[in-house]
Design a protein around this motif. Structure first.
Motif, short mmCIF file in Angstrom:
data_model
loop_
_atom_site.label_atom_id
_atom_site.label_comp_id
_atom_site.label_asym_id
_atom_site.label_seq_id
_atom_site.Cartn_x
_atom_site.Cartn_y
_atom_site.Cartn_z
N ARG A 83 4.27 1.14 -4.38
CA ARG A 83 2.82 1.12 -4.15
C ARG A 83 2.12 0.28 -5.21
N GLN B 271 -1.42 -4.97 2.45
CA GLN B 271 -2.66 -5.72 2.61
C GLN B 271 -2.25 -7.18 2.68
N GLY C 220 0.82 -1.21 0.00
CA GLY C 220 0.00 0.00 0.00
C GLY C 220 0.85 1.25 0.00
#
Length: 193
Positions: A76, A21, A9
Motif C-alpha cells: 500500500r 491509482q 492503493g
C-alpha cells in the motif's frame, strides 16, 4: 529518467490483488502481464504484473509473488515507475507529468503560478498550480481551460472560468481575530500613572 505510472492503493480480495491509482493515459499498454516496474520504496520491488483487470473504474493488479491479502497490504502506498526510455517516442498525444511540472501558468500575459503536479483522474486530469502565495489550485486539464501548452517556452496558457482561482481560497477571516495583530499591536502600551 523514471516516470511514475501508478500508486498502489488498498488490497482487493484475498488473492493478493491491489487497487491502483492510474497516472498514465495508456493503462491498457502499461499494465500488461509480464511488465516489470521499478518501485518506491525499493524494498517493495521490483514488481512484475501477474494480472490486470478493471472493476468498474478501478484498475486491479496482481503481482508475481504476491499471493495473499497480507502481502498485498505491505505494498500500500508504493509507487510504480517505468524508465522513460521505454516510452514510445512517437507518442505525441498529451503530456507526461515530468514535462508539465515547473511550467509557468499564465492567464493572458500574467503569470499566476507554477505547475507542481498532474493528477490523473478517471474522468478528468487535473493540473496542480501553486500560486506565488503558496496556494494550490486544481485546474481541469481540458482544452477549454488550458488551450496552450508550450513546453519549449516553459508555460501553459489558462482561460479559467470566473471563480476558479478563488474556489480554493479560505473564507473571510474570523471577525473576532481580524486585525488582532495590526493596529492594536502597533500602538504602544499606555504608561501607568
Amino acid at each position: 529518467m523514471q516516470l511514475q505510472v501508478a500508486r498502489i492503493g488498498k488490497p482487493h480480495g484475498i488473492r493478493g490483488e491491489v487497487t491502483v491509482q492510474v497516472l498514465t493515459d495508456a493503462p491498457e499498454d502499461r499494465f500488461v502481464p509480464g511488465t516489470e516496474f521499478v518501485v518506491d520504496p525499493a524494498s517493495a520491488g521490483p514488481l512484475t504484473v501477474r494480472s490486470a483487470r478493471w472493476n468498474k473504474d478501478i484498475l486491479l493488479l496482481g503481482f508475481e509473488g504476491v499471493a495473499d491479502r497480507n502481502r498485498a497490504e505491505t505494498l500500500r502506498g508504493a509507487k510504480l515507475f517505468i524508465e522513460t526510455e521505454e516510452l514510445d517516442e512517437d507518442d505525441d498525444e498529451g503530456w507526461y507529468e515530468h514535462e508539465l511540472v515547473g511550467l509557468e501558468a499564465r492567464v493572458a500575459s500574467q503569470a499566476v503560478g507554477k505547475v507542481t503536479a498532474l493528477n490523473t483522474m478517471p474522468v478528468q486530469d487535473l493540473l496542480v498550480v501553486e500560486t506565488p502565495d503558496g496556494k494550490e489550485i486544481l485546474i481541469p486539464f481540458v482544452e477549454q481551460i488550458v488551450p496552450e501548452v508550450n513546453i519549449e517556452e516553459g508555460y501553459i496558457l489558462l482561460t479559467p472560468p470566473a471563480g476558479l482561482f478563488e474556489i480554493n481560497e479560505e473564507g473571510p477571516e474570523d471577525p473576532e481575530t481580524r486585525g488582532s495583530d495590526s493596529a492594536e499591536d502597533e500602538t504602544e502600551p499606555e504608561a501607568k500613572a
